[in-house]
Scaffold this active site. Structure first.
Site, PDB file in Angstrom:
ATOM      1  CB  ALA A   8      -0.941  -0.004   1.199  1.00 11.45           C
ATOM      2  CB  SER A   9       4.468   1.906   0.275  1.00  9.81           C
ATOM      3  OG  SER A   9       4.870   0.899  -0.624  1.00  9.81           O
ATOM      4  CE1 TYR A 151       2.315  -7.926 -13.026  1.00  4.77           C
ATOM      5  CE2 TYR A 151       1.056  -7.900 -15.062  1.00  4.77           C
ATOM      6  CZ  TYR A 151       1.287  -7.414 -13.786  1.00  4.77           C
ATOM      7  OH  TYR A 151       0.484  -6.425 -13.279  1.00  4.77           O
ATOM      8  CE  LYS A 155      -0.676  -9.105 -11.215  1.00  4.93           C
ATOM      9  NZ  LYS A 155      -1.009  -8.659  -9.849  1.00  4.93           N
TER      10      LYS A 155
HETATM   11  P1  NAP Z   1       3.830  -0.049  -7.957  1.00  3.61           P
HETATM   12  O1  NAP Z   1       3.496   1.398  -8.066  1.00  3.61           O
HETATM   13  O2  NAP Z   1       5.137  -0.548  -8.442  1.00  3.61           O
HETATM   14  O3  NAP Z   1       3.604  -0.496  -6.440  1.00  3.61           O
HETATM   15  C1  NAP Z   1       3.846  -1.809  -6.057  1.00  3.61           C
HETATM   16  C2  NAP Z   1       3.581  -1.941  -4.585  1.00  3.61           C
HETATM   17  O4  NAP Z   1       3.788  -3.320  -4.228  1.00  3.61           O
HETATM   18  C3  NAP Z   1       4.510  -1.108  -3.744  1.00  3.61           C
HETATM   19  O5  NAP Z   1       3.767  -0.490  -2.720  1.00  3.61           O
HETATM   20  C4  NAP Z   1       5.498  -2.127  -3.175  1.00  3.61           C
HETATM   21  O6  NAP Z   1       5.911  -1.797  -1.857  1.00  3.61           O
HETATM   22  C5  NAP Z   1       4.618  -3.351  -3.088  1.00  3.61           C
HETATM   23  N1  NAP Z   1       5.398  -4.597  -3.029  1.00  3.61           N
HETATM   24  C6  NAP Z   1       6.173  -5.132  -4.002  1.00  3.61           C
HETATM   25  N2  NAP Z   1       6.739  -6.270  -3.556  1.00  3.61           N
HETATM   26  C7  NAP Z   1       6.310  -6.444  -2.278  1.00  3.61           C
HETATM   27  C8  NAP Z   1       6.524  -7.436  -1.295  1.00  3.61           C
HETATM   28  N3  NAP Z   1       7.326  -8.486  -1.541  1.00  3.61           N
HETATM   29  N4  NAP Z   1       5.935  -7.297  -0.072  1.00  3.61           N
HETATM   30  C9  NAP Z   1       5.137  -6.239   0.181  1.00  3.61           C
HETATM   31  N5  NAP Z   1       4.880  -5.262  -0.716  1.00  3.61           N
HETATM   32  C10 NAP Z   1       5.456  -5.368  -1.930  1.00  3.61           C
HETATM   33  O7  NAP Z   1       2.746  -0.940  -8.750  1.00  3.61           O
HETATM   34  P2  NAP Z   1       1.198  -0.721  -9.071  1.00  3.61           P
HETATM   35  O8  NAP Z   1       1.101  -0.378 -10.502  1.00  3.61           O
HETATM   36  O9  NAP Z   1       0.564   0.136  -8.044  1.00  3.61           O
HETATM   37  O10 NAP Z   1       0.687  -2.235  -8.920  1.00  3.61           O
HETATM   38  C11 NAP Z   1      -0.153  -2.671  -7.857  1.00  3.61           C
HETATM   39  C12 NAP Z   1      -0.839  -3.963  -8.297  1.00  3.61           C
HETATM   40  O11 NAP Z   1      -1.629  -3.721  -9.476  1.00  3.61           O
HETATM   41  C13 NAP Z   1       0.132  -5.086  -8.682  1.00  3.61           C
HETATM   42  O12 NAP Z   1      -0.373  -6.329  -8.268  1.00  3.61           O
HETATM   43  C14 NAP Z   1       0.154  -5.014 -10.190  1.00  3.61           C
HETATM   44  O13 NAP Z   1       0.522  -6.242 -10.777  1.00  3.61           O
HETATM   45  C15 NAP Z   1      -1.285  -4.647 -10.466  1.00  3.61           C
HETATM   46  N6  NAP Z   1      -1.524  -4.072 -11.792  1.00  3.61           N
HETATM   47  C16 NAP Z   1      -0.977  -2.863 -12.152  1.00  3.61           C
HETATM   48  C17 NAP Z   1      -1.221  -2.352 -13.414  1.00  3.61           C
HETATM   49  C18 NAP Z   1      -0.673  -1.043 -13.887  1.00  3.61           C
HETATM   50  O14 NAP Z   1      -0.898  -0.698 -15.068  1.00  3.61           O
HETATM   51  N7  NAP Z   1      -0.016  -0.265 -13.057  1.00  3.61           N
HETATM   52  C19 NAP Z   1      -2.015  -3.082 -14.315  1.00  3.61           C
HETATM   53  C20 NAP Z   1      -2.544  -4.301 -13.918  1.00  3.61           C
HETATM   54  C21 NAP Z   1      -2.295  -4.771 -12.648  1.00  3.61           C
HETATM   55  P3  NAP Z   1       7.416  -1.317  -1.480  1.00  3.61           P
HETATM   56  O15 NAP Z   1       7.799  -0.232  -2.458  1.00  3.61           O
HETATM   57  O16 NAP Z   1       7.228  -0.831  -0.079  1.00  3.61           O
HETATM   58  O17 NAP Z   1       8.302  -2.512  -1.578  1.00  3.61           O
END
Ligand code: NAP
Length: 244
Positions: A8-9, A151, A155
């Site tokens: 959630a960061s 990935y 998913k």
């Molecule tokens: P992001 O901005 O890179 O954020 C990822 C988050 O996951 C960060 O808060 C990170 O925390 C946390 N994280 C990663 N590894 C971790 C671990 N081992 N333990 C605990 N926390 C962890 O990515 P986002 O785009 O918001 O993605 C969030 C979700 O949406 C993911 O599941 C991603 O696959 C999905 N998603 C994203 C998109 C897109 O277009 N952005 C599309 C489809 C699905 P720290 O920085 O504190 O490590």
């Protein structure tokens, strides 16, 4: 009522945590590396009049997840009613170049973590005869994508997992649903080359890139009373990109 949002960061997880707080949930904020942004989010949620705490844990490690749930219960004096499995990473590359560790890191973080967290959350949810599991999948889990075999597998796996949990716990008042975001503006997608972004943009009927808040609103819906007759579903939040 207490919600836990993993990862959630930043990005989508952050927006979900904030949206749930606006919808009167107290929030356990999980982060792994980004402590400062997690602290800022915590203050923001407290300013809304909700309880919030930050919890460092690598959710791809089962022991850390077990400890995380123990600490949350001690800190809030209650169990998690809404679990949002959001933490995720990418290690994109073509299959022939994909190292086993690229595969394992992605499966461990995006899929195994959801199993670990759900396993820890479900007992108390079953006892309470209420629970909401919300898994953040991706449209790539429905369609596949070149350069994202790891990935997409994680998913697609989370979608099968969601449906299985939904069937297994429906008679305990627990719903499990997945959200499949399309292309959302976060750090995860910031690394893509402009020509790749333009190509994706052209494939989105609604004509714009999504915001973390778009996904957060869908998560708030699945957490709410309004969605109590919906389980085992996958909701694409993708501007019409997939329409499957
Ligand atoms: P992001 O901005 O890179 O954020 C990822 C988050 O996951 C960060 O808060 C990170 O925390 C946390 N994280 C990663 N590894 C971790 C671990 N081992 N333990 C605990 N926390 C962890 O990515 P986002 O785009 O918001 O993605 C969030 C979700 O949406 C993911 O599941 C991603 O696959 C999905 N998603 C994203 C998109 C897109 O277009 N952005 C599309 C489809 C699905 P720290 O920085 O504190 O490590």
């Amino acid at each position: 009522m207490l919600a836990l949002v993993t990862g959630a960061s930043k990005g989508i997880g952050r927006a979900i945590a904030l949206e749930l707080a606006k919808n009167n949930f107290d929030v356990a904020i999980n982060f792994n590396r980004s402590e400062e942004p997690a602290k800022e989010l915590c203050s923001e949620i407290k300013a809304l009049g909700r309880k919030a705490e930050i919890f460092k844990a690598d959710v791809s490690d089962y022991e850390q997840v077990a400890e995380l749930f123990k600490k949350i219960k001690e800190s809030f004096g209650e169990s998690v009613s809404v679990l949002v499995n959001n933490a995720g990473v990418t290690r994109d590359t073509l299959l022939m170049r994909m190292k086993p560790e690229d595969w394992q890191t992605v499966i461990n973080t995006n899929l195994n973590a959801a199993f670990y967290c759900t396993r820890e959350a479900i007992r108390d949810m079953a006892k309470a005869r209420f629970g909401r599991i919300i898994n953040i999948a991706s449209v790539v889990g429905l369609t596949g994508n070149a350069g994202q075999a790891n990935y997409a597998a994680s998913k697609a796996g989370i979608i099968g997992f969601t449906k299985s949990v939904a069937r297994e716990y429906a008679n305990r008042g627990i719903t499990a649903n997945a959200i499949a975001p399309g292309f959302i503006e976060t750090d995860m997608t910031a690394v893509l080359k402009p020509e790749v972004k333009d190509g994706i943009l052209n494939s989105i009927p609604l004509g714009s890139i999504g915001k973390p808040e778009d996904v957060a609103k869908a998560a708030a819906f699945f957490a709410s009373e309004t969605s109590s007759y919906i389980t085992g579903q996958v909701l694409a939040v993708d501007g019409g990109m997939t329409m499957i």
